[in-house]
Scaffold this active site. Structure first.
Site, short mmCIF file in Angstrom:
data_model
loop_
_atom_site.label_atom_id
_atom_site.label_comp_id
_atom_site.label_asym_id
_atom_site.label_seq_id
_atom_site.Cartn_x
_atom_site.Cartn_y
_atom_site.Cartn_z
CG ASP A 106 -31.43 -1.75 -103.65
OD1 ASP A 106 -31.44 -2.73 -104.86
OD2 ASP A 106 -30.41 -2.14 -103.27
CG ASP B 44 -28.98 -8.09 -105.55
OD1 ASP B 44 -28.27 -8.44 -106.70
OD2 ASP B 44 -29.88 -7.62 -104.37
NE ARG C 177 -33.24 -11.66 -101.95
CZ ARG C 177 -32.48 -11.86 -100.76
NH1 ARG C 177 -33.30 -13.33 -100.44
NH2 ARG C 177 -31.75 -11.10 -99.57
CD1 TRP D 14 -31.58 -10.50 -106.54
CD2 TRP D 14 -33.69 -9.30 -107.01
NE1 TRP D 14 -32.48 -9.64 -105.84
CE2 TRP D 14 -33.22 -9.40 -105.64
CE3 TRP D 14 -34.30 -9.49 -107.13
CZ2 TRP D 14 -33.56 -8.68 -104.30
CZ3 TRP D 14 -35.80 -8.97 -105.96
CH2 TRP D 14 -35.38 -8.76 -104.58
#
Length: 373
Positions: A90, A153, A225, A229
């Site tokens: 991330d 993600d 979600r 993404w």
């Protein structure tokens, strides 16, 4: 698009509220809003969203106080960036919205160096055998071997690699991003456009082992979600590469997402979980998807554009009218986000990345084309 008045007004309210709340939040790292007040969580992956919000306002207003907060946050993050061991996939979320943003706005050489350092770390997580970027470190595996885990993600982290190749003229970063995106396209995007959250590979051979539910209802469900993404991440990969397969993937995920929306256009936390009374929504998924839909709308032929832009505006208008915290003491912009429903974390809670993507999509609706990703 329809009359722009509502989103111009929404932007003004957003800017006014962020300026006000910034006097308390200041140089800190909001993640969840608890009883109306944002927490301070420097250890989490959400460190970039608050300064990203400040930079969005600075881009239009040149507010020196907000700039000072964003710069100070980025300076403090050197402790994290130089720590190495706590970094994982991330880094794109963190340093795209801090260092890349500052470099684009202020031509900061220190910010450029930080962003390139983060990109180098992300590139170093690439598994050659499986053509993927590894997700979390061991401590996020809950005692399980997660060396071969890939999560949807990470599509949002790839832009820092594309940016690094453009900035340095070295194509290696872009090559890694493309290899990872192709693996995700092949293994995460189902035929109907729904999305796996986690796909597991043997880290030594690169062979696919299976899929896991992650933050979704089940391995075969469709975490909302995760869908956002995919929509946004593949749209950004298309913008950097021009590869039609990424635009088609973004559109495929978008159509499944749109077809799964309830009447008010804000999704439940999982698009395929059995409906139950008081089932939580996820405004963060709605805001991120809306920003991604606008990105798709900017990339498709004129005859398709209206479909994506109108759906983005429907979602955003519902967020503004039904989920906005405008006349309350709540520090967040949006209520009713869902962080991790299976783990019981952050349910019906304002979450900082919902606020960030709401701002980003509003800015796009108002015509902004300069992105930090």
């Amino acid at each position: 698009m329809a009359d722009s008045y509502w989103f111009d007004h929404a932007w003004e309210q957003t800017v006014e509220k962020v300026k006000r709340t910034s006097r308390r939040i200041g140089v800190s790292y909001p993640h969840l809003s608890i009883d109306g007040t944002y927490d301070n969580n420097k250890s989490f992956w959400t460190k970039g969203f608050w300064p990203g919000m400040l930079w969005q306002i600075y881009r239009e207003t040149k507010d020196e106080r907000l700039k000072g907060i964003a710069v100070a946050i980025e300076d403090e993050l050197d402790e994290v960036l130089n720590g190495f061991y706590v970094l994982h996939h991330d880094v794109g979320f963190v340093w795209s919205l801090t260092s890349v943003a500052q470099h684009k706005l202020l031509s900061s050489e220190a910010s450029k160096r930080r962003a390139l350092t983060a990109a180098s770390h992300l590139a170093g997580r690439f598994n050659l055998k499986g053509s993927f970027i590894r997700a979390w470190n061991d401590q996020q595996g809950g005692g399980r071997d997660n060396r071969g885990w890939v999560i949807i993600d990470c599509m949002m982290n790839l832009p820092i690699l594309y940016w690094a190749s453009e900035e340095t003229g070295d194509p290696r970063f872009k090559h890694i991003a493309i290899e990872h995106a192709d693996t995700v396209l092949r293994e995460h995007i189902r035929e109907d456009g729904s999305v796996h959250h986690i796909v597991c590979f043997d880290p030594d051979t690169g062979e696919r082992v299976g899929a896991m539910s992650g933050q979704g209802y089940s391995p075969d469900s469709a975490w909302s979600r995760g869908a956002s993404w995919a929509i946004h991440g593949f749209a950004l990969s298309y913008r950097y590469t021009g590869e039609q397969r990424y635009l088609q993937a973004a559109k495929k995920a978008a159509h499944y997402f749109i077809a799964s929306l309830p009447e008010d256009h804000v999704p439940y936390w999982d698009l395929r979980a059995p409906l139950e009374e008081n089932m939580p929504r996820d405004t963060t998924a709605a805001a991120c998807a809306a920003s991604g839909l606008i990105e798709i709308g900017r990339s498709v032929p004129e005859q398709e554009k209206r479909f994506y832009l109108e759906w983005a505006e429907r979602i955003m208008k519902s967020l503004y009218e039904n989920y906005g915290a405008w006349d309350t003491e709540e520090e967040a912009l949006l209520v009713k986000g869902t962080s991790h429903y299976p783990a019981g974390l952050g349910i019906n809670t304002p979450i900082i990345y919902g606020d960030y993507f709401f701002m980003e999509a509003l800015s796009k609706l108002r015509g902004n084309t300069e992105l930090f990703w």
